[in-house]
Each structure stands twice: as structure tokens, then as C-alpha cells.
Write an enzyme that holds these catalytic residues in place. Structure first.
Site, PDB file in Angstrom:
ATOM      1  CE  LYS A 126      -1.717   2.755   3.005  1.00 54.60           C
ATOM      2  NZ  LYS A 126      -1.722   4.021   2.238  1.00 54.60           N
ATOM      3  CD  GLU A 182      13.357   0.421   9.414  1.00 54.55           C
ATOM      4  OE1 GLU A 182      13.769   1.167  10.321  1.00 54.55           O
ATOM      5  OE2 GLU A 182      14.020  -0.520   8.952  1.00 54.55           O
ATOM      6  CB  CYS A 235      12.552   8.537   9.229  1.00 57.70           C
ATOM      7  SG  CYS A 235      13.410   7.509   8.029  1.00 57.70           S
ATOM      8  CD  GLU A 255       9.934  12.084  12.691  1.00 59.34           C
ATOM      9  OE1 GLU A 255       8.847  11.507  12.762  1.00 59.34           O
ATOM     10  OE2 GLU A 255      10.970  11.567  12.242  1.00 59.34           O
ATOM     11  N   GLY A 294       2.718   3.390  13.706  1.00 59.47           N
ATOM     12  CA  GLY A 294       3.459   2.149  13.954  1.00 59.47           C
ATOM     13  C   GLY A 294       2.918   1.381  15.155  1.00 59.47           C
ATOM     14  CD  GLU A 317      -3.251   7.844   2.546  1.00 57.22           C
ATOM     15  OE1 GLU A 317      -2.009   7.642   2.574  1.00 57.22           O
ATOM     16  OE2 GLU A 317      -3.962   7.669   3.539  1.00 57.22           O
TER      17      GLU A 317
HETATM   18  P1  NAD Z   1       2.019   8.123   8.483  1.00 60.91           P
HETATM   19  O1  NAD Z   1       2.483   7.206   9.531  1.00 60.91           O
HETATM   20  O2  NAD Z   1       0.781   8.906   8.679  1.00 60.91           O
HETATM   21  O3  NAD Z   1       1.819   7.362   7.080  1.00 60.91           O
HETATM   22  C1  NAD Z   1       2.661   6.347   6.632  1.00 60.91           C
HETATM   23  C2  NAD Z   1       1.829   5.282   5.938  1.00 60.91           C
HETATM   24  O4  NAD Z   1       0.938   4.692   6.873  1.00 60.91           O
HETATM   25  C3  NAD Z   1       0.946   5.803   4.792  1.00 60.91           C
HETATM   26  O5  NAD Z   1       0.928   4.850   3.752  1.00 60.91           O
HETATM   27  C4  NAD Z   1      -0.410   5.893   5.432  1.00 60.91           C
HETATM   28  O6  NAD Z   1      -1.469   5.777   4.520  1.00 60.91           O
HETATM   29  C5  NAD Z   1      -0.395   4.714   6.373  1.00 60.91           C
HETATM   30  N1  NAD Z   1      -1.329   4.804   7.506  1.00 60.91           N
HETATM   31  C6  NAD Z   1      -1.774   5.928   8.137  1.00 60.91           C
HETATM   32  N2  NAD Z   1      -2.647   5.602   9.104  1.00 60.91           N
HETATM   33  C7  NAD Z   1      -2.768   4.251   9.095  1.00 60.91           C
HETATM   34  C8  NAD Z   1      -3.524   3.310   9.853  1.00 60.91           C
HETATM   35  N3  NAD Z   1      -4.338   3.695  10.834  1.00 60.91           N
HETATM   36  N4  NAD Z   1      -3.393   1.999   9.581  1.00 60.91           N
HETATM   37  C9  NAD Z   1      -2.560   1.570   8.605  1.00 60.91           C
HETATM   38  N5  NAD Z   1      -1.832   2.415   7.844  1.00 60.91           N
HETATM   39  C10 NAD Z   1      -1.922   3.733   8.079  1.00 60.91           C
HETATM   40  O7  NAD Z   1       3.253   9.028   8.211  1.00 60.91           O
HETATM   41  P2  NAD Z   1       3.244  10.497   7.612  1.00 60.91           P
HETATM   42  O8  NAD Z   1       2.993  11.406   8.719  1.00 60.91           O
HETATM   43  O9  NAD Z   1       2.406  10.561   6.393  1.00 60.91           O
HETATM   44  O10 NAD Z   1       4.771  10.492   7.163  1.00 60.91           O
HETATM   45  C11 NAD Z   1       5.800  11.013   7.912  1.00 60.91           C
HETATM   46  C12 NAD Z   1       6.207  10.109   9.059  1.00 60.91           C
HETATM   47  O11 NAD Z   1       6.784   8.913   8.602  1.00 60.91           O
HETATM   48  C13 NAD Z   1       7.228  10.769   9.922  1.00 60.91           C
HETATM   49  O12 NAD Z   1       6.785  10.783  11.250  1.00 60.91           O
HETATM   50  C14 NAD Z   1       8.489   9.936   9.786  1.00 60.91           C
HETATM   51  O13 NAD Z   1       9.227   9.787  10.945  1.00 60.91           O
HETATM   52  C15 NAD Z   1       7.989   8.632   9.332  1.00 60.91           C
HETATM   53  N6  NAD Z   1       8.963   8.002   8.455  1.00 60.91           N
HETATM   54  C16 NAD Z   1       9.805   7.068   8.970  1.00 60.91           C
HETATM   55  C17 NAD Z   1      10.738   6.451   8.169  1.00 60.91           C
HETATM   56  C18 NAD Z   1      11.672   5.400   8.692  1.00 60.91           C
HETATM   57  O14 NAD Z   1      12.351   4.763   7.911  1.00 60.91           O
HETATM   58  N7  NAD Z   1      11.744   5.152   9.962  1.00 60.91           N
HETATM   59  C19 NAD Z   1      10.808   6.791   6.832  1.00 60.91           C
HETATM   60  C20 NAD Z   1       9.962   7.740   6.348  1.00 60.91           C
HETATM   61  C21 NAD Z   1       9.037   8.337   7.168  1.00 60.91           C
END
Ligand code: NAD
Ligand code: MN
Length: 504
Positions: free
Chosen positions: A180, A255, A289, A390, A238, A183
Site C-alpha cells: 500500500k 521503521e 526519518c 519530530e 506504527g 495516498e
Molecule cells: P504516516 O504514519 O501517517 O503514514 C505512513 C503510511 O501509513 C501511509 O501509507 C499511510 O497511509 C499509512 N497509515 C496511516 N494511518 C494508518 C492506519 N491507521 N493503519 C494503517 N496504515 C496507516 O506518516 P506520515 O505522517 O504521512 O509520514 C511522515 C512520518 O513517517 C514521519 O513521522 C516519519 O518519521 C515517518 N517516516 C519514517 C521512516 C523510517 O524509515 N523510519 C521513513 C519515512 C518516514
């Protein structure tokens, strides 16, 4: 863009459209780039069923690892031919400057896919154990078998690369997958699916279902037929994934977020450290991240370092991500911009000194799209909100440290532990300090150099498990012990424990 592309979902080797559509708009101009079929739960379920059937009949897991490697290499070759187009597409969907997108978002994706093809060839899918002779002759095999249907949920900042860290080892090990995308950024991943199809990946082995996190993502994380879920994104989501995965004791790799400490020691090469610090925090507009966002600077060199940092920040070219000369583009969305600006406001309210930037850049180029200037705070203390949470934007927080011990203490005073880094001209000292930092990666005199041959992942609340590295396939395989009796004399081992008389 003169043509608006239309994309469907990729399920069971077919392109599946839907009534509901995502509009993908350039974060730099807000122009419509593409429309994408928006999957619902039912599409997630179809994809899971397709992946389950593909696993069950063995169309992928029963192929020789070398054959799987050949398919992955072919896909990498196809992506290489299209590297420039894909870099442009990435710049359009997430605003990454095209120079960076070519090298990092797309270039690393291809290089890492090739590494996983190599892993398919060299991984010990089976090894024999020691020969046992007491009390009877027996031996064992240890096998690494694919887990089955693996789900992957990825964010928008490095959409193809972070998917590749999951798709690469999963497919190399013989699993089937449902991915997935975020969006905002499904395009490069759908192009990957097209390349996989063209290179002969059997139908059902890889499925890509764009959809909302709480709908399609949640379905993948909770569905009993999905045996493993790998997620990259925020720590809050997460935790939610971990809870949903508990329903069927799914294997998980997470991650999550970071608040990377970047230590500038008193013997650092300040020219190198200043440029490296900007690279470490501002690449991808700070939307990484593993960025170094807390700049912890030795008091002795603090003022000189900050002066140089500001001088160098002035030279950054902000603008159209499609221009080769651009260093720094927009952030992903209006919400992201507003969130970052609120953090900047909180920094000022809590007493940090705004030393550079802090707003939206001025000029006609920035009237559309979502922009935040590179921003430097000095006089930050580690208890301020901007040092604890963050921000996921281009905001550097400079914290003064009285000693190296003090710097290490500040560095580790966080719930995160994804990345850390330090600048020093003394390698032994650097190694000593690296040993005291609680982080899955420590860069010395460098930043952002994720390397497929080395593991990546977080300490503490930055995650669970590791991606990349020589053990990456361990996370996508179950370990099985097969015991083989070679003696035919079970009576000498087992019977006496239960049956006192041997068979007639
Ligand atoms: P997010 O966690 O909201 O979204 C990430 C993914 O999770 C998207 O595909 C989203 O659709 C999905 N998602 C959102 N809610 C969900 C749910 N309830 N159930 C299942 N899936 C769901 O992240 P964001 O805010 O859009 O992106 C930035 C964040 O991602 C930052 O906080 C950053 O730290 C983190 N990030 C971490 C890494 C890493 O490698 N550790 C890499 C990139 C981004
Ligand atoms: Mn989100």
C-alpha cells in the site's frame, strides 16, 4: 504537465480501476499530475486472496532462487532505462528536487533491488546441521522458507526506496506481497509494478493497492491471511499497526520516527561539518526519518560553526523541483507546511533564537504550492518542543554542549533512536563516541548514506527489526528444523521413554 495520467491498481496481474479516485497534485504547483484508482477494503481483500493463491500454488516460492534473482535484476534493468522519467515522476508526486530524486529516491531503489537479487543467489536457504551419533545416527537440516503473504505500508518521502526495502527481500525469499503506497505518492510504485509485469513476475506475486491508511493499511495489518507486515511511517501509526498485527501474531518490521542527534565535536573540520550538517538535516526538505535535526555543538567552536552554517544556508537554491539546479523544493502538503510553521512558532515562544528563515519564501514562484524556508534555531535546549518532537521539515535546532559527555547525554535524551552522527577529525575518538550513542545508525563525517549491504533500523521507539544488510532475508523467512533419523533404530532412542517393548 500537459497530460494528466490515469493509473489503476495492480491486483493479480491485472490493472483494476475504481470509481473512487485520488488526485495526485504537484506539491510545487498544485497542478494535477495524475488520477489514481482509490482502493477500498474489498480491493485489499482481493489482493490478499490473489497473493495467498500465488503462494499456495508455489508459482514463485518454488522457482529456483537464481531464477528469482534474474527477474529482480531484469526489473532493476528496466527501471534503469527509465531512470530519468521516474526521477521526474518522483519530483512531480512528492516535490523532491529532480537531481536528488534521480540519485536517491530512484537511484538507490535500483541499486538496492540489485543487492537483493544478489541476496537471492547467496542466501543460505538451506544448510545441514551437525551429524548426531549418540545414541543413534541422525542429522538435521535448517531451512529458511518464505513466510507467505507479506503486507507493506510505505510513506510518501521516499516512496519507491522504502517499498524496495520490503519488496526486495520479500520477493528474493519467495514470498508474495500486497503493497500500500501513501495516498500522496503511488505513482513510482505503480510504475514499478508495470516493470515487474513486463519482466515476467508471475501474476499475484506482487499487488499494489493505493488507498487510505485506516482503510487499506488497516486491512493489511489486521487480515489473518497476511502473515507479515512491514511498515515505514510515524511512530503513532506504527504502534497502531503493532496492535492490529497482534490479532494473528503477525511478524512485523517497523521503521518509525526519529530525532537524530548530530554531534559537532571540538576537533571537527568545520567546513565539512557545516555542509554535512545542512545535508544531514535539509535533504528532501527535512522530510527524512533519519535526518540529523538536533545539532549538538561543542561550546569552543559553537559561534564559528553557526556563522558558517548560516553563510552556507544562504547559498541553497530553493525552487522548481524539475530544475536540475534546484537544491531544495516544497514540502509534501499544506498540512505539513502548517504543522512545520506551528513548530517554528513554538520554538520562538519557548525561547529559542530564530537565526535563519522561519517562514514561507517570498516571490511569485512560491504563491502556489507548499513551501517552508530552511530554518535555523540557536539557543535551543533539549527540553523544548522543537528538540523533542519530530518536525519532519527543514528546521535545524542548534544545542550548545559543554563537553563531549554532555553532548552524548543530550543525544541519548530522546524516545527515538534511528540515526545519529558526529563530526571529528579523530577517528578513534569518533568510534568511542559512536559506541555511546543509542541509535541504529551512526554516521561519522557523513549523513544519509544508507547502504544495502548494512542494516538499517531503530533503537527505542524508532522501530522494530532491521531492513537491508546481510540478514535482510531473515525478516522474510521462517526458520525450520528438519530432523532426519539415519539409523532406523528408533527403539534405541524413543521407545524406552514411552514404550517398554520394541515392535513385534
Ligand atoms: P504516516 O504514519 O501517517 O503514514 C505512513 C503510511 O501509513 C501511509 O501509507 C499511510 O497511509 C499509512 N497509515 C496511516 N494511518 C494508518 C492506519 N491507521 N493503519 C494503517 N496504515 C496507516 O506518516 P506520515 O505522517 O504521512 O509520514 C511522515 C512520518 O513517517 C514521519 O513521522 C516519519 O518519521 C515517518 N517516516 C519514517 C521512516 C523510517 O524509515 N523510519 C521513513 C519515512 C518516514
Ligand atoms: Mn500521513
Amino acid at each position: 504537465m500537459d497530460t494528466v495520467r490515469r493509473y489503476a491498481m495492480f491486483i493479480d496481474g491485472d490493472w483494476v480501476d475504481a470509481d473512487a479516485q485520488f488526485e495526485i497534485r504537484s506539491p510545487a504547483t498544485e497542478e494535477l499530475v495524475a488520477t489514481v484508482a482509490k482502493g477500498g477494503r474489498e480491493h485489499a481483500d482481493l489482493a490478499i486472496a490473489a497473493a495467498k493463491a500465488a503462494h499456495a500454488d508455489g508459482r514463485w516460492r518454488k522457482t529456483a532462487p537464481a531464477e528469482r534473482a534474474a527477474v529482480l535484476d531484469a526489473i532493476a534493468g528496466r527501471l534503469t532505462e527509465r531512470l530519468n522519467d521516474l526521477a521526474v515522476l518522483e519530483a512531480l508526486e512528492n516535490g523532491a528536487p529532480v537531481r536528488q530524486a534521480g540519485a536517491f529516491q530512484i537511484g538507490f531503489s535500483i541499486a538496492h533491488l540489485r543487492y537483493f537479487a544478489g541476496q537471492a543467489r547467496s542466501y543460505a536457504f538451506e544448510r545441514s546441521g551437525p551429524l548426531m551419533t549418540v545414541p543413534t545416527l541422525a542429522t538435521g537440516l535448517v531451512r529458511r522458507e518464505p513466510i507467505g503473504v507479506c503486507g507493506a505500508i510505505v510513506p510518501w518521502n521516499f516512496p519507491l526506496l522504502l517499498a524496495m526495502w520490503k519488496i526486495g527481500p520479500a520477493l528474493a525469499a519467495g514470498n508474495t506481497m500486497v503493497v500500500k503506497p501513501d495516498e500522496h505518492t503511488p505513482l513510482t510504485l505503480l510504475e514499478f509494478a508495470r516493470a515487474a509485469q513486463e519482466c515476467g513476475l508471475p501474476p499475484g506475486v506482487l499487488n499494489v493497492v493505493p488507498g487510505e491508511g485506516p482503510v487499506v493499511g488497516a486491512e493489511l495489518a489486521s487480515h489473518p491471511d497476511v502473515r507479515k507486515i512491514a511498515f515505514t511511517g510515524s511512530t503513532a501509526v506504527g504502534r497502531e499497526i503493532e496492535r492490529m498485527a497482534a490479532g494473528n501474531v503477525k511478524r512485523i518490521t517497523l521503521e518509525l520516527g526519529g530525532k537524530g542527534p548530530n554531534l559537532v565535536l571540538d576537533d571537527a573540520d568545520l567546513k565539512l561539518a557545516a555542509d554535512g550538517t545542512l545535508f544531514g538535516c535539509l535533504m528532501n526538505q527535512g522530510q527524512a526519518c533519519e535526518s540529523g535535526t538536533r545539532i549538538i555543538v561543542a561550546a569552543a567552536i559553537h559561534d564559528e560553526f553557526v556563522e558558517r552554517l548560516i553563510e552556507r544556508t544562504r547559498t541553497i537554491t530553493i525552487g522548481d523541483p524539475l530544475e536540475e539546479a534546484t537544491d531544495f523544493g516544497p514540502v509534501i502538503s499544506a498540512e505539513a507546511r502548517d504543522r512545520i510553521l506551528r513548530y517554528i512558532e513554538s520554538g520562538q515562544k519557548e525561547g529559542a533564537t530564530l537565526a535563519f528563515g522561519g517562514g514561507v519564501p517570498a516571490g511569485p514562484a512560491f504563491e502556489r504550492g507548499f513551501w517552508v524556508e530552511p530554518t535555523i534555531f540557536t539557543g535551543v535546549t533539549n527540553d523544548m518542543t522543537i528538540a523533542r518532537e519530530e518536525i519532519f521539515g527543514p528546521v535545524l535546532s542548534v544545542i550548545r554542549a559543554d563537553s563531549t559527555e554532555d553532548a552524548i547525554k543530550i543525544a541519548n535524551d530522546t524516545e527515538y533512536g534511528l540515526s545519529a552522527g558526529l563530526w571529528s577529525t579523530d577517528n578513534q575518538r569518533a568510534l568511542d563516541v559512536a559506541g555511546q550513542l543509542e541509535a541504529g545508525t551512526v554516521w561519522v563525517n557523513d549523513w544519509h548514506m544508507v547502504n544495502a549491504a548494512y542494516p538499517f533500523g531503530g533503537y527505542k521507539q524508532s522501530g522494530l527489526g532491521r531492513e537491508l544488510g546481510p540478514h535482510a532475508l531473515d525478516e522474510y523467512t521462517e526458520e525450520k528444523f528438519v530432523h532426519l533419523d539415519l539409523s532406523g533404530r528408533l527403539d534405541r532412542r524413543a521407545y524406552p521413554l514411552l514404550l517398554s517393548t520394541p515392535p513385534a
